[in-house]
Motif scaffolding. Structure first.
Motif, PDB file in Angstrom:
ATOM      1  N   SER A   1      13.770  22.561   3.009  1.00 30.29           N
ATOM      2  CA  SER A   1      13.456  22.987   4.369  1.00 30.29           C
ATOM      3  C   SER A   1      12.311  22.139   4.890  1.00 30.29           C
ATOM      4  O   SER A   1      11.379  21.816   4.154  1.00 30.29           O
ATOM      5  CB  SER A   1      13.049  24.464   4.411  1.00 30.29           C
ATOM      6  N   PHE A   2      12.384  21.815   6.165  1.00 27.23           N
ATOM      7  CA  PHE A   2      11.324  21.002   6.749  1.00 27.23           C
ATOM      8  C   PHE A   2      10.039  21.820   6.846  1.00 27.23           C
ATOM      9  O   PHE A   2      10.072  22.974   7.298  1.00 27.23           O
ATOM     10  CB  PHE A   2      11.717  20.525   8.149  1.00 27.23           C
TER      11      PHE A   2
ATOM     12  N   LEU B   1       9.474  13.906   9.273  1.00 26.09           N
ATOM     13  CA  LEU B   1       8.121  13.927   8.723  1.00 26.09           C
ATOM     14  C   LEU B   1       7.207  14.743   9.639  1.00 26.09           C
ATOM     15  O   LEU B   1       7.341  14.702  10.863  1.00 26.09           O
ATOM     16  CB  LEU B   1       7.576  12.499   8.601  1.00 26.09           C
ATOM     17  N   THR B   2       6.252  15.470   9.037  1.00 24.54           N
ATOM     18  CA  THR B   2       5.246  16.192   9.820  1.00 24.54           C
ATOM     19  C   THR B   2       3.875  15.997   9.188  1.00 24.54           C
ATOM     20  O   THR B   2       3.741  16.052   7.970  1.00 24.54           O
ATOM     21  CB  THR B   2       5.547  17.708   9.883  1.00 24.54           C
TER      22      THR B   2
ATOM     23  N   LEU C   1       1.159  14.886  14.210  1.00 19.06           N
ATOM     24  CA  LEU C   1       2.298  14.060  14.599  1.00 19.06           C
ATOM     25  C   LEU C   1       3.542  14.477  13.833  1.00 19.06           C
ATOM     26  O   LEU C   1       3.471  15.162  12.809  1.00 19.06           O
ATOM     27  CB  LEU C   1       2.003  12.575  14.373  1.00 19.06           C
ATOM     28  N   VAL C   2       4.666  14.051  14.363  1.00 18.37           N
ATOM     29  CA  VAL C   2       5.946  14.184  13.687  1.00 18.37           C
ATOM     30  C   VAL C   2       6.571  12.803  13.633  1.00 18.37           C
ATOM     31  O   VAL C   2       6.192  11.898  14.400  1.00 18.37           O
ATOM     32  CB  VAL C   2       6.889  15.181  14.409  1.00 18.37           C
TER      33      VAL C   2
ATOM     34  N   ALA D   1      13.991  17.027  18.960  1.00 18.59           N
ATOM     35  CA  ALA D   1      14.924  18.146  18.775  1.00 18.59           C
ATOM     36  C   ALA D   1      14.733  18.785  17.409  1.00 18.59           C
ATOM     37  O   ALA D   1      14.667  20.020  17.285  1.00 18.59           O
ATOM     38  CB  ALA D   1      16.361  17.652  18.944  1.00 18.59           C
ATOM     39  N   ILE D   2      14.645  17.984  16.350  1.00 20.19           N
ATOM     40  CA  ILE D   2      14.438  18.534  15.006  1.00 20.19           C
ATOM     41  C   ILE D   2      13.117  19.287  14.935  1.00 20.19           C
ATOM     42  O   ILE D   2      13.032  20.381  14.364  1.00 20.19           O
ATOM     43  CB  ILE D   2      14.480  17.412  13.956  1.00 20.19           C
ATOM     44  N   HIS D   3      12.088  18.707  15.517  1.00 25.43           N
ATOM     45  CA  HIS D   3      10.775  19.361  15.510  1.00 25.43           C
ATOM     46  C   HIS D   3      10.854  20.742  16.161  1.00 25.43           C
ATOM     47  O   HIS D   3      10.342  21.739  15.615  1.00 25.43           O
ATOM     48  CB  HIS D   3       9.776  18.482  16.253  1.00 25.43           C
ATOM     49  N   ASP D   4      11.516  20.831  17.295  1.00 27.36           N
ATOM     50  CA  ASP D   4      11.613  22.091  18.023  1.00 27.36           C
ATOM     51  C   ASP D   4      12.403  23.130  17.238  1.00 27.36           C
ATOM     52  O   ASP D   4      11.949  24.263  17.016  1.00 27.36           O
ATOM     53  CB  ASP D   4      12.288  21.824  19.373  1.00 27.36           C
TER      54      ASP D   4
END
Length: 713
Positions: free
Chosen positions: A381-382, A633-634, A640-641, A689-692
């Motif tokens: 999981s991110f 990446l986070t 940042l992402v 989109a992935i970040h959200d």
């Protein structure tokens, strides 16, 4: 003055004592009942069982004290409501008698509430082997929420409840036995209090009623702290390595209250701050789903990442489930491999191991801290960008590697050289499939420490002992560990001449510490191979993240270097064949979230449904495949992402709202403006989109649900 012990004051004190201990008794009785469930999972040693029961009783006293305070407060409120204030103020005897009459009633009502909670917890534990947790509270929320606000989940909850009530044969006998045990324990305490405690109290003559009250108050304070200076925290960090008995030792009310806190925190998790021009959330979901599972079916709009998992034709599966050893080397940064400092090599063993492994040269950690790296690797999981999920979302549902291996019959355990409560690891591990968690208290007395914990040599020695024992059990096992010596302040022993030379020659003390870890890993690894203790075993070596410190020649390298973990996949000779393993260097992009699905595929345990952010990349062990892989990446260090792909590395600063681009080796992109913007234009929407979606799903506990999907694995 002795007479002041008698009368209403004496009766109130006896009532308080009776109900206080009764609250403890009913909770301890539940734990005694649940011991049968625990014994079905694991047979404890006598010290483990005694520790479990002792810790449990301490937690019971905490809850009993707060329950008693609630009952006394209710009795006091009723006394004030039912009598005029002036009458009570004029007559202390009237006040005491009124309060004494109200105490048993209020205590009985609180006791009834506590008893109902224990009955529910008993039933839930029998089903889920957990105390009442976030999942249970979510189920209650679905059950009682209006259909228009839950997307129909209350209908499913009602149907599930109806089905459970209809299957009375499953739980009626269990409930009957539980009630019988509770009745026996309550009756035993009632008899003991009447025949033993009351006569002792009648013979005791304190100097004054004040002294008797002071003694009782002190006892309540000590009991309310759980006989420990840390209070409830001392229960959570109990020194119990077995996750079965750690869970049993936890007080169900305290456990549920923490779950309630997490549920409250998560209430606003689905609310996403939207900036002007931001991608609509439904479009962000579709974009993310297209990236993570373009050929798969997403089964539930409430859980945007849950999808069917279809094994690739190129996927590898070993003939028998292999043992798995997963080594997290603290801050292992691939930029430091293959380096020589004068005439001293920095990592000669890892460099040789690279030639005998499948080495991923463009592997990335998904986060920048240990808790985030463990979470990404073990649960695919991110990591969330804010506070780490292991610390603040540990009560949520996750589909993690240890849980799935446990379902395959694996024994699962972890060895660390710090306290078991590191990043709330023990609580997280107890919920997500680890049988055993060994920590600094499980090392022999006098074990060498340096820096932030046990030195790596001693850690590897304990891993050697555990692997020896686990191999003798003839059952597949999963063992993971996390080293410490390469953590700042890099307190590694310098008895070896290479380490001493590097300490003197290289200002960055990480280099000397890494040489020490390399030496100790070589010593234990070669011993395991020589003694045949890695037969039928896969060894995976990676960093929990890259360097903590901002190291690099450019701004983007200093930011991206936090993600620069390498990945080694090594197989014992007993598992190798041309069809399953070819040592080589892989150039494809991969990240920590790919580790769990890959190991599950190799072991034959990849589920048909899952929420994995990563993919099975086992085909890369023998051939080039999967050219379009990405890594998300986070970084909480730089807010940042990022997104790594075959096109390069893209970072987005959430503070400055600007993109930076580089190659996968952190070199600058061409200087012309058209080339500079190519990657951000192509991949920028994907990244945001992935970040959200990833953060929203995690915060609102919509990554996975064992209740919704557990039966479909």
């Amino acid at each position: 003055m002795m007479g002041r012990w008698t009368g209403a004051g004496e009766s109130i004190r006896k009532t308080v004592l009776f109900w206080w201990i009764l609250f403890v008794v009913v909770q301890a009785a539940e734990r005694l009942f649940l011991l049968g469930d625990a014994l079905e999972q694991e047979t404890p040693s006598v010290p483990l069982l005694l520790t479990t029961l002792l810790v449990g009783v301490r937690g019971d006293f905490i809850t009993a004290t707060f329950a008693l305070v609630l009952a006394l407060a209710a009795a006091g409120a009723w006394t004030l409501v039912s009598h005029k204030w002036d009458d009570l103020r004029r007559s202390s005897t009237l006040c005491a008698r009124a309060f004494h009459r109200a105490c048993p009633v209020s205590a009985a009502l609180v006791g009834l509430l506590l008893f109902v909670l224990l009955c529910v917890d008993m039933g839930y534990y029998g089903f889920n082997r957990q105390h009442m947790d976030f999942v249970f509270l979510e189920y209650l929320g679905d059950l009682f929420a209006p259909a228009t606000t839950t997307g129909g989940t209350n209908v499913q909850a009602m149907e599930q409840t109806s089905a459970e009530l209809g299957a009375a044969g499953k739980w009626a006998w269990r409930l009957t036995c539980f009630l019988a045990l509770q009745a026996a324990c309550i009756g035993l305490w009632w008899w003991s209090f009447s025949t033993a405690v009351v006569p002792v109290l009648d013979r005791w003559r304190p100097g004054s009623g004040f002294q008797a009250n002071a003694f009782l108050v002190v006892a309540l304070i000590v009991g309310g702290a759980g006989f420990h200076h840390s209070g409830p925290y001392g229960i959570r960090i109990a020194p119990i390595g077995s996750m079965v008995y750690y869970t049993l030792a936890q007080n169900p009310v305290l456990f549920a209250s923490e779950a309630l806190r997490i549920a409250w925190v998560s209430r606003g998790g689905g609310e996403r701050p939207r900036s002007a021009g931001a991608m609509p959330y439904d479009l962000a979901v579709r974009t993310t789903q297209g990236l993570l599972g373009p050929a798969e079916t997403f089964v539930d709009p409430r859980y945007p990442l849950v999808r069917t998992i279809t094994p690739s034709p190129d996927s590898l599966r070993l003939p028998t489930p292999p043992n798995i050893v997963l080594l997290f080397l603290e801050g292992l940064d691939r930029r430091y491999l293959g380096q020589t400092y004068g005439d001293v090599k920095g990592t000669p063993f890892l460099d040789r191991l690279k030639d005998d492994s499948v080495y991923f040269q463009h592997f990335f950690s998904n986060g920048v801290q240990t808790s985030r790296g463990l979470f990404a690797t073990l649960c695919s999981s991110f990591p969330r960008l804010g506070a780490a999920a292991m610390k603040t979302r540990y009560a949520h549902d996750y589909l993690c590697l240890p849980s799935l291996l446990q379902r395959q019959g694996y024994h699962t355990e972890m060895v660390i050289g710090q306290h078991r409560d590191l990043n709330r690891l023990q609580t997280f591990a107890a919920r997500n499939g680890l049988h055993q968690l060994l920590h600094e208290g499980d090392f022999p007395p006098g074990t060498e420490r340096a820096g932030v914990g046990i030195v790596d040599g001693a850690l590897f020695d304990l891993c050697y002992e555990r692997i020896t024992q686990l191999q003798a059990d003839h059952r597949p096992f999963f063992l993971t560990t996390l080293t410490l010596s390469t953590h700042h302040p890099f307190g590694a022993p310098d008895r070896h001449p290479d380490v001493r030379v590097l300490r003197q020659r290289v200002q960055d003390q990480y280099v000397a510490a890494l040489r020490y870890t390399d030496l100790e890993l070589e010593r234990v690894f070669t011993r395991l191979v020589r003694e045949g203790l890695l037969r039928n075993t896969i060894v995976v070596i990676l960093g929990d993240h890259g360097r903590h410190e901002p190291v690099g020649h450019t701004d983007i390298e200093r930011k991206a270097g936090h993600f620069a973990s390498p990945l080694f996949v090594w197989m014992d000779e007993s598992l190798r064949s041309p069809a399953t393993y070819r040592p080589r260097t892989v150039s494809a992009v991969a990240s920590q979230v790919d580790v769990a699905p890959t190991l599950l595929a190799l072991s034959g345990g990849l589920p048909s449904l899952g929420s994995f952010a990563g993919h099975d990349v086992s085909c890369l062990l023998v051939r080039d495949c999967l050219p379009d892989r990405i890594a998300y990446l986070t970084s909480v260090y730089d807010n940042l992402v990022g997104l790594a792909s075959a096109d390069g590395l893209l970072l987005y600063s959430l503070s400055a709202e600007t993109f930076q681009e580089a190659t996968l080796d952190f070199e600058s992109m061409p200087e012309d403006e058209q080339s500079r913007r190519r990657l951000s234009a192509a991949r920028g929407p994907d990244l945001l989109a992935i970040h959200d979606v990833a953060n929203s799903a995690l915060d609102s506990n919509r990554l996975w649900s064992w209740r919704e999907f557990g039966q479909r694995l």
